[in-house]
Structure formats: structure tokens, C-alpha cells
Design a protein around this motif. Structure first.
Motif, PDB file in Angstrom:
ATOM      1  N   CYS A 107       0.821  -1.219   0.000  1.00 45.31           N
ATOM      2  CA  CYS A 107       0.000   0.000   0.000  1.00 45.31           C
ATOM      3  C   CYS A 107       0.852   1.266   0.000  1.00 45.31           C
ATOM      4  O   CYS A 107       0.403   2.308  -0.475  1.00 45.31           O
ATOM      5  N   SER A 108       2.069   1.163   0.500  1.00 44.41           N
ATOM      6  CA  SER A 108       2.939   2.347   0.487  1.00 44.41           C
ATOM      7  C   SER A 108       3.242   2.787  -0.948  1.00 44.41           C
ATOM      8  O   SER A 108       3.623   3.925  -1.183  1.00 44.41           O
ATOM      9  N   PRO A 150      -0.962   4.861  -2.834  1.00 43.86           N
ATOM     10  CA  PRO A 150      -1.581   5.789  -1.879  1.00 43.86           C
ATOM     11  C   PRO A 150      -3.107   5.837  -1.930  1.00 43.86           C
ATOM     12  O   PRO A 150      -3.737   6.156  -0.921  1.00 43.86           O
ATOM     13  N   TYR A 189      -4.919   4.119   0.968  1.00 42.34           N
ATOM     14  CA  TYR A 189      -4.875   4.615   2.346  1.00 42.34           C
ATOM     15  C   TYR A 189      -6.253   4.865   2.947  1.00 42.34           C
ATOM     16  O   TYR A 189      -6.430   4.743   4.150  1.00 42.34           O
ATOM     17  N   PHE A 249      -7.188  -1.193   4.199  1.00 44.21           N
ATOM     18  CA  PHE A 249      -5.971  -0.598   4.759  1.00 44.21           C
ATOM     19  C   PHE A 249      -6.180  -0.294   6.242  1.00 44.21           C
ATOM     20  O   PHE A 249      -5.316  -0.590   7.073  1.00 44.21           O
ATOM     21  N   SER A 297      -0.827   8.463   4.829  1.00 41.23           N
ATOM     22  CA  SER A 297      -1.842   7.498   5.260  1.00 41.23           C
ATOM     23  C   SER A 297      -2.604   8.008   6.481  1.00 41.23           C
ATOM     24  O   SER A 297      -3.708   7.555   6.760  1.00 41.23           O
TER      25      SER A 297
END
Length: 122
Positions: A66-67, A70, A73, A78, A106
Motif C-alpha cells: 500500500c505504500s 496511496p 490509504y 488498509f 496514510s
């Protein structure tokens, strides 16, 4: 290379047909992460985020994926992954933020921010 990309497309097709479990899905996700296909890697392991007693490596791998995505987020998956990461290994989660492996973007998700502040800002 074109051959590798064609092979990965074949793997994507096969992965829909073969026996799936979180272990195989995580292994496949690592392959696609290596090829920077984070969207597909996320898709492979997202079905397992909701499970009880989920393996910590799956949760932290998902957060790592997920980083690179974006737009995830603000998703419920997430948020749930952050919650489970805190339950499994809060220090490891805080370290992801501290080492900038997980973006402070996030924290624009209010639920994530609240959990982060309670856990990492002691």
C-alpha cells in the motif's frame, strides 16, 4: 523483458484457477512486488486481510504494498490492516512510520491517524 511480462500475465491467469490460500497468495504477491505490479500484489492478498488469526507477514507485506498505492490509504482494508498490525506487533508498525516506509499521507485517513496516535505517539 517481454517474455517475463508475458509469463507474469500467464501466472495472473493461472492464479485464478489454482488452489489459493494465503501462503501461495503471499508468495505470488512477492513475485509481483518484485516486478513493481503492486496493484496485482495487493489484489492477491486482500482477501486474507479480513481473516481471524492472519499471519503477521501478510499484514505487514500488505502495508508495504500500500505504500506504493496511496489510493489504498482511505480504504477499509488498509484501515483493518493497520488495526491488525497494531494487534500483532505495534512496535513494528511504528517503526514503519518512523523509518518512512509508510507515508504519513496514510494519516489523512482519520481512523488510521487515531490508531497511529494512540499507538505510536505515547
Amino acid at each position: 523483458s517481454p517474455i517475463l511480462l508475458a509469463s507474469l500475465d500467464t501466472v495472473k491467469a493461472i492464479s485464478k484457477l489454482t488452489e489459493t490460500n494465503w501462503q501461495n497468495s503471499l508468495k505470488l504477491a512477492y513475485i509481483f512486488m518484485g516486478q513493481k505490479d503492486y496493484e496485482f500484489a495487493a489484489k492477491l492478498i486482500e482477501p486474507y486481510i479480513n481473516q481471524n488469526n492472519v499471519f503477521d507477514e501478510l499484514i505487514f507485506s500488505y502495508l508495504g504494498i500500500c505504500s506504493h498505492l496511496p489510493h489504498k490509504y482511505s480504504s477499509p482494508k488498509f484501515t483493518l490492516a493497520i488495526k491488525k498490525a497494531i494487534e500483532l506487533d505495534p512496535d513494528r508498525l511504528c517503526l514503519l512510520y518512523k523509518k518512512k516506509k509508510l507515508s504519513i499521507q496514510s494519516l489523512e485517513n482519520p481512523s488510521v491517524k487515531e490508531m497511529y496516535c494512540k499507538t505510536c505517539k505515547k
